[in-house]
Design an enzyme around this catalytic site. Structure first.
Site, PDB file in Angstrom:
ATOM      1  N   CYS A 116      29.287 -15.921  20.693  1.00 33.12           N
ATOM      2  CA  CYS A 116      29.084 -14.469  20.599  1.00 33.12           C
ATOM      3  C   CYS A 116      28.466 -13.873  21.869  1.00 33.12           C
ATOM      4  CB  CYS A 116      28.210 -14.150  19.390  1.00 33.12           C
ATOM      5  SG  CYS A 116      28.795 -14.976  17.918  1.00 33.12           S
ATOM      6  N   HIS A 257      25.572  -7.383  19.455  1.00 36.10           N
ATOM      7  CA  HIS A 257      26.552  -8.210  18.771  1.00 36.10           C
ATOM      8  C   HIS A 257      26.489  -7.865  17.282  1.00 36.10           C
ATOM      9  CE1 HIS A 257      28.803 -11.395  17.161  1.00 36.10           C
ATOM     10  NE2 HIS A 257      27.782 -12.141  16.784  1.00 36.10           N
ATOM     11  N   ASN A 287      31.921 -10.002  11.746  1.00 28.75           N
ATOM     12  CA  ASN A 287      31.476 -10.624  12.996  1.00 28.75           C
ATOM     13  C   ASN A 287      32.698 -11.178  13.735  1.00 28.75           C
ATOM     14  OD1 ASN A 287      30.515 -12.397  14.940  1.00 28.75           O
ATOM     15  ND2 ASN A 287      28.921 -13.267  13.647  1.00 28.75           N
TER      16      ASN A 287
HETATM   17  N1  COA Z   1      28.057 -14.866  -2.235  1.00 26.59           N
HETATM   18  C1  COA Z   1      27.121 -15.072  -3.190  1.00 26.59           C
HETATM   19  N2  COA Z   1      26.097 -15.912  -3.027  1.00 26.59           N
HETATM   20  C2  COA Z   1      26.001 -16.558  -1.857  1.00 26.59           C
HETATM   21  C3  COA Z   1      26.952 -16.399  -0.808  1.00 26.59           C
HETATM   22  C4  COA Z   1      28.005 -15.515  -1.040  1.00 26.59           C
HETATM   23  N3  COA Z   1      28.961 -15.295  -0.128  1.00 26.59           N
HETATM   24  N4  COA Z   1      26.582 -17.182   0.225  1.00 26.59           N
HETATM   25  C5  COA Z   1      25.465 -17.811  -0.131  1.00 26.59           C
HETATM   26  N5  COA Z   1      25.109 -17.456  -1.404  1.00 26.59           N
HETATM   27  C6  COA Z   1      23.952 -17.880  -2.166  1.00 26.59           C
HETATM   28  C7  COA Z   1      23.399 -19.213  -1.718  1.00 26.59           C
HETATM   29  O1  COA Z   1      24.110 -20.287  -2.331  1.00 26.59           O
HETATM   30  C8  COA Z   1      21.975 -19.135  -2.184  1.00 26.59           C
HETATM   31  O2  COA Z   1      21.921 -19.431  -3.547  1.00 26.59           O
HETATM   32  P1  COA Z   1      20.698 -20.279  -4.165  1.00 26.59           P
HETATM   33  O3  COA Z   1      19.475 -19.459  -3.865  1.00 26.59           O
HETATM   34  O4  COA Z   1      21.062 -20.378  -5.596  1.00 26.59           O
HETATM   35  O5  COA Z   1      20.718 -21.577  -3.411  1.00 26.59           O
HETATM   36  C9  COA Z   1      21.620 -17.655  -2.016  1.00 26.59           C
HETATM   37  O6  COA Z   1      22.880 -16.960  -1.966  1.00 26.59           O
HETATM   38  C10 COA Z   1      20.836 -17.349  -0.757  1.00 26.59           C
HETATM   39  O7  COA Z   1      21.475 -18.025   0.331  1.00 26.59           O
HETATM   40  P2  COA Z   1      20.980 -17.874   1.818  1.00 26.59           P
HETATM   41  O8  COA Z   1      21.880 -18.669   2.703  1.00 26.59           O
HETATM   42  O9  COA Z   1      19.512 -18.168   1.875  1.00 26.59           O
HETATM   43  O10 COA Z   1      21.231 -16.295   2.007  1.00 26.59           O
HETATM   44  P3  COA Z   1      20.839 -15.349   3.204  1.00 26.59           P
HETATM   45  O11 COA Z   1      20.069 -14.199   2.715  1.00 26.59           O
HETATM   46  O12 COA Z   1      20.258 -16.128   4.353  1.00 26.59           O
HETATM   47  O13 COA Z   1      22.261 -14.786   3.663  1.00 26.59           O
HETATM   48  C11 COA Z   1      23.857 -15.150   5.412  1.00 26.59           C
HETATM   49  C12 COA Z   1      23.254 -15.686   4.104  1.00 26.59           C
HETATM   50  C13 COA Z   1      24.884 -16.151   5.914  1.00 26.59           C
HETATM   51  C14 COA Z   1      24.519 -13.823   5.117  1.00 26.59           C
HETATM   52  C15 COA Z   1      22.716 -14.962   6.451  1.00 26.59           C
HETATM   53  O14 COA Z   1      21.939 -16.131   6.508  1.00 26.59           O
HETATM   54  C16 COA Z   1      23.235 -14.632   7.800  1.00 26.59           C
HETATM   55  O15 COA Z   1      23.809 -13.587   8.038  1.00 26.59           O
HETATM   56  N6  COA Z   1      22.958 -15.506   8.786  1.00 26.59           N
HETATM   57  C17 COA Z   1      23.454 -15.306  10.128  1.00 26.59           C
HETATM   58  C18 COA Z   1      24.835 -15.893  10.197  1.00 26.59           C
HETATM   59  C19 COA Z   1      25.625 -15.386  11.359  1.00 26.59           C
HETATM   60  O16 COA Z   1      25.642 -14.252  11.626  1.00 26.59           O
HETATM   61  N7  COA Z   1      26.294 -16.315  12.045  1.00 26.59           N
HETATM   62  C20 COA Z   1      27.005 -15.996  13.205  1.00 26.59           C
HETATM   63  C21 COA Z   1      26.005 -15.821  14.273  1.00 26.59           C
HETATM   64  S1  COA Z   1      26.542 -15.197  15.734  1.00 26.59           S
END
Ligand code: COA
Length: 330
Positions: A116, A257, A287
């Site tokens: 990114c 980004h 993204n």
């Molecule tokens: N739909 C529903 N539930 C989901 C899910 C989805 N698409 N993805 C994950 N979950 C669940 C998980 O299983 C977890 O459940 P649990 O508590 O029962 O274990 C819960 O939601 C929380 O998961 P978590 O990963 O802690 O959520 P989060 O608030 O961190 O959000 C992202 C997840 C991926 C949206 C977030 O971490 C994020 O945006 N990270 C940056 C990723 C990114 O941008 N990558 C590219 C970088 S350049």
């Protein structure tokens, strides 16, 4: 005042494939909901390349629009730098196909892999080529077909990614009032497994097993990336403003980004930077990795949000880990 050669953005262009993948579509593919995706990321839909499209075809469309807006013929380009982690082929570089299709016969070309942050890395390199007199007209592209590397059975990552391309023409000008003023790049390879594609390279070449194990798709440690992104976005904003002696009032627009609306809000709130001056289009495109900043910049310029005389900040972070920022006077 002595006249220095500055590298100025003189044209922008972008291309988004027409196929839309909505949160409702994803609800039918994995266990998720529109409500969850919207609340956790700010994404409502993203674009997906058609079967006959790939990274270079989208890059070419964006590049043509950028050259048109700069009023330059592709044969005048002396460098094409393409930032991508989803190239057409491992060899040759996607930039070679772009050069061929544009008819940019006088351009040297390369791809750059910094995820990114790739577009800002390329901007930094091209800026220096221009300032040292090696190049006059550079085309910098961020283009991704992430849908080909996204595991649509993994709800933790497939909700995030989209396809698209953005491009800018960077030209030598003898005008101290405009151009790229400051750039910064960093990396920390210890975070290699925060976001990575395990197979298909020399470490783990393609085999039936790698395909069966779904190792050609992007893997991500979402939570860890989240924390890293907030910290680096904040650091980059502060660093860019400090380096150019800018206050919040002096900045017309931050083009970050497009990672996650919560990350963008959290980082800007901590610095009391007004969200109205941060360009956000993540709701429409998700993204798009290296493509996200040039697509957003093109939209911001074409919609009249910024133009000649505006001071903008470009802020990026991503796999690698990598992070990079730029201050540009348009
Ligand atoms: N739909 C529903 N539930 C989901 C899910 C989805 N698409 N993805 C994950 N979950 C669940 C998980 O299983 C977890 O459940 P649990 O508590 O029962 O274990 C819960 O939601 C929380 O998961 P978590 O990963 O802690 O959520 P989060 O608030 O961190 O959000 C992202 C997840 C991926 C949206 C977030 O971490 C994020 O945006 N990270 C940056 C990723 C990114 O941008 N990558 C590219 C970088 S350049």
């Amino acid at each position: 005042m002595t006249r220095q050669i500055r590298a100025a953005i003189t044209g922008t262009g972008s291309y988004l494939p027409s196929k839309v993948l909505t949160n409702a579509d994803l609800e039918k593919m994995v266990d998720t909901s529109d409500e969850w995706i919207t609340r956790r990321t700010g994404i409502k839909e993203r674009r997906v390349a058609a079967e006959d499209e790939c990274t270079s075809t989208m890059a070419v469309e964006a590049a043509r629009r950028a050259c048109d807006s700069a009023g330059i013929d592709p044969s005048e380009l002396d460098l094409i730098a393409c930032a991508t982690i989803s190239p057409d082929t491992l060899c040759p570089a996607s930039a070679c196909y772009v050069q061929r299709d544009l008819g940019a016969k006088n351009a040297a070309v390369f791809d750059l892999s910094a995820a990114c942050s790739g577009f800002v890395y390329c901007l930094t390199i091209a800026r220096r080529f221009i300032e040292t007199g090696q190049c006059k007209n550079c085309l910098i592209i961020g283009a991704e077909t992430l849908s080909r590397f996204t595991d649509y059975t993994d709800r933790g990552s497939c909700i995030l990614f989209g396809d698209g391309a953005g491009a800018v023409v960077l030209q030598a000008v003898e005008d101290n009032s405009r151009g790229v003023k400051y750039t910064v790049m960093h990396a920390d390879g210890n975070g290699w497994d925060y976001i990575w594609t395990p197979a298909g390279g020399s470490k783990l070449p393609a085999s039936h097993k790698t395909v069966d194990d779904r190792l050609h798709f992007l893997k991500m440690r979402g939570r860890d990336v989240y924390k890293f992104a907030i910290e680096k976005m904040q650091w980059l904003l502060e660093d860019c403003m400090k380096a150019c002696n800018l206050s919040n009032d002096d900045v017309d627009l931050v083009v970050p980004h497009q990672v996650n609306i919560r990350i963008i809000k959290s980082a800007t709130e901590k610095l009391n930077f007004p969200l109205e001056k941060v360009y956000v289009n993540i709701d429409k495109y998700g993204n798009t990795s290296a493509a996200s900043i040039p697509i957003a910049l093109d939209e911001a310029i074409r919609s009249g949000k910024v133009g000649r005389g505006s001071t903008i900040l470009l802020i990026a972070f991503g796999a690698g880990l990598t992070w990079a920022g730029a201050v540009v006077e348009l």
